[in-house]
Design an enzyme around this catalytic site. Sequence first.
Site, short mmCIF file in Angstrom:
data_model
loop_
_atom_site.label_atom_id
_atom_site.label_comp_id
_atom_site.label_asym_id
_atom_site.label_seq_id
_atom_site.Cartn_x
_atom_site.Cartn_y
_atom_site.Cartn_z
N ASN A 1 -10.34 0.29 1.60
CA ASN A 1 -8.79 0.27 1.14
C ASN A 1 -8.37 -0.23 -0.07
O ASN A 1 -8.65 -1.45 -0.23
CB ASN A 1 -8.10 -0.61 2.46
CG ASN A 1 -6.44 -0.56 2.11
OD1 ASN A 1 -5.94 -0.28 1.08
ND2 ASN A 1 -5.75 -1.21 3.18
N HIS B 1 -2.82 7.43 3.30
CA HIS B 1 -3.64 6.09 2.77
C HIS B 1 -4.72 5.83 3.49
O HIS B 1 -4.84 5.90 4.69
CB HIS B 1 -2.32 5.05 3.01
CG HIS B 1 -2.76 3.73 2.60
ND1 HIS B 1 -3.66 3.28 1.44
CD2 HIS B 1 -2.71 2.55 3.36
CE1 HIS B 1 -3.95 2.19 1.50
NE2 HIS B 1 -3.47 1.52 2.60
N CYS C 1 0.90 -1.14 -0.10
CA CYS C 1 -0.17 -0.09 -0.17
C CYS C 1 0.86 1.11 0.01
O CYS C 1 0.31 2.20 -0.24
CB CYS C 1 -1.02 -0.05 1.13
SG CYS C 1 -2.08 -1.43 1.18
N1 COA Z 1 -17.26 -8.32 12.07
C1 COA Z 1 -17.34 -8.52 13.40
N2 COA Z 1 -16.42 -8.92 14.41
C2 COA Z 1 -15.12 -9.02 13.88
C3 COA Z 1 -14.63 -8.71 12.64
C4 COA Z 1 -15.85 -8.45 11.59
N3 COA Z 1 -15.68 -7.89 10.45
N4 COA Z 1 -13.53 -8.92 12.44
C5 COA Z 1 -12.88 -9.14 13.42
N5 COA Z 1 -14.11 -9.39 14.54
C6 COA Z 1 -14.01 -9.65 15.92
C7 COA Z 1 -12.69 -10.55 16.14
O1 COA Z 1 -12.87 -11.73 16.00
C8 COA Z 1 -12.49 -10.17 17.55
O2 COA Z 1 -13.26 -11.07 18.35
P1 COA Z 1 -12.99 -11.81 19.67
O3 COA Z 1 -12.67 -10.42 20.74
O4 COA Z 1 -13.98 -12.37 20.29
O5 COA Z 1 -11.59 -12.52 19.41
C9 COA Z 1 -13.09 -8.86 17.89
O6 COA Z 1 -13.86 -8.41 16.73
C10 COA Z 1 -11.79 -7.76 17.87
O7 COA Z 1 -10.85 -8.03 16.82
P2 COA Z 1 -9.72 -6.99 16.66
O8 COA Z 1 -9.04 -7.67 15.73
O9 COA Z 1 -9.04 -6.87 17.75
O10 COA Z 1 -10.33 -5.74 16.13
P3 COA Z 1 -9.89 -4.36 15.77
O11 COA Z 1 -10.65 -3.43 16.50
O12 COA Z 1 -8.42 -4.34 15.59
O13 COA Z 1 -10.31 -4.24 14.19
C11 COA Z 1 -9.16 -4.29 12.08
C12 COA Z 1 -9.94 -5.21 13.20
C13 COA Z 1 -8.93 -5.39 11.08
C14 COA Z 1 -10.32 -3.49 11.48
C15 COA Z 1 -8.06 -3.48 12.57
O14 COA Z 1 -7.16 -4.29 13.27
C16 COA Z 1 -7.42 -2.83 11.36
O15 COA Z 1 -7.77 -2.09 10.65
N6 COA Z 1 -5.96 -3.01 11.47
C17 COA Z 1 -4.97 -2.60 10.20
C18 COA Z 1 -5.50 -3.27 9.01
C19 COA Z 1 -4.90 -2.47 7.81
O16 COA Z 1 -4.82 -1.46 7.90
N7 COA Z 1 -4.60 -3.41 6.84
C20 COA Z 1 -4.01 -2.77 5.47
C21 COA Z 1 -2.65 -2.27 5.81
S1 COA Z 1 -2.54 -1.33 4.39
#
Ligand code: COA
Length: 369
Positions: A284, A254, A114
């Site tokens: 994204n 980004h 990215c």
């Molecule tokens: N819908 C509902 N629940 C979801 C879910 C979804 N789409 N995705 C994950 N969960 C759940 C998880 O299983 C977890 O459940 P648990 O607590 O029972 O284990 C809970 O939600 C929290 O998960 P977590 O991964 O801590 O959530 P988060 O607040 O970190 O959000 C992302 C997840 C992926 C949105 C976030 O981490 C993120 O945006 N990270 C950066 C990713 C990124 O930018 N990638 C591209 C780079 S260029």
Amino acid sequence: MARYAHITGWGMAIPERILTNFDLEKMVETSNEWIVSRTGISERRIADDSESSASLAVQAALKALEVANVHPLDVDLIIVATSSPEHIFPATACIVQDQIGAKRAGAFDLLAACSGFIFALDQASSAIRSGSVNTVLVIGAETLSRFVDWADRNTCILFGDGAGAFVLQASEEPGGVLSAVMRSDGSGAELLTLAAGGSKLPASLTTVQNGQHYIRMNGREVFRFATRVMTQSTLEVIQKANLSLQDIQYIIPHQANQRIIETAAKNLNLPPEKIISNIQRYGNTSTASIPIATCEAIQEGKLKAGDRVVFVAFGGGLTWGAALVQWSGPLPAKKRVYPRRYRWFARLRSRLLRLWRRLEGLLWGKQAG
Ligand code: COA
């Protein structure tokens, strides 16, 4: 005489098909409320079967050339930053070169996930400043929907398809890309991957069965890394240009997660109106997110000649970087050119070249053997 690399044209292309959070609710265990509150995304665009990274790149490139009033024959170099290329090779950039008829241009792909658009912008502006080229097309183009596991709620809610392009041109007028930083840390390589299909893990029944042709991500770790480096590289690129945060009118980050954008803005102590965000509508789009956000900011009258803007990105690799640009707009031109009208000629030329190659093979192929 000093040379500067100005951004003189911009264009974007997005598929028509919209996939909303409500559509995703029917595909995986998630909810509109969860996605909006954790990411800021409401919907994203998904390419249909007739579209690909190259076809979106071509559309965006032609629009950018039109804004810059640059003919495809005057393009010296095409860099396509992409993590979802048409093929491992040939480069998507070569397909774009052929389809727009940029006969004189060198073309290559750049893979920095990215952060690719920032890296490409830095390479293009350095090539211009060095005097080796005058006009460069920098494109970010993605169809990541083809590599998303639609059963994995951790990733399928995040990504969307699209392309964006800038035209960079040499000028003696000060301005354009003032500074840039590119960074990487391969010790975090496994945090965001598409593991199979390369030389280490060639495609096989096992890689398909193991889902190794899909994007896999450690969201929490990427989140932590992203908020740190967005702030860091924004400050670094400003310092490199001997400017301060007060000299900057806009930050175009980004578009990966609204919470990452807001945390970076908070760390930098910047008001929301200085930060451009359109993640709500596109998710994204990886390398395409910065040029798409730029195009929309211009449409909304937000970015004007003379404004200073920081583009900042992070991604798999890990990679991150930023570029500080003094915005210019198209250079003064003597006559109008029509890059999109030239496309039929580019198509004809491509067909004739293919035909000629076959004829050559028939006529002289045996001799060569
Ligand atoms: N819908 C509902 N629940 C979801 C879910 C979804 N789409 N995705 C994950 N969960 C759940 C998880 O299983 C977890 O459940 P648990 O607590 O029972 O284990 C809970 O939600 C929290 O998960 P977590 O991964 O801590 O959530 P988060 O607040 O970190 O959000 C992302 C997840 C992926 C949105 C976030 O981490 C993120 O945006 N990270 C950066 C990713 C990124 O930018 N990638 C591209 C780079 S260029």
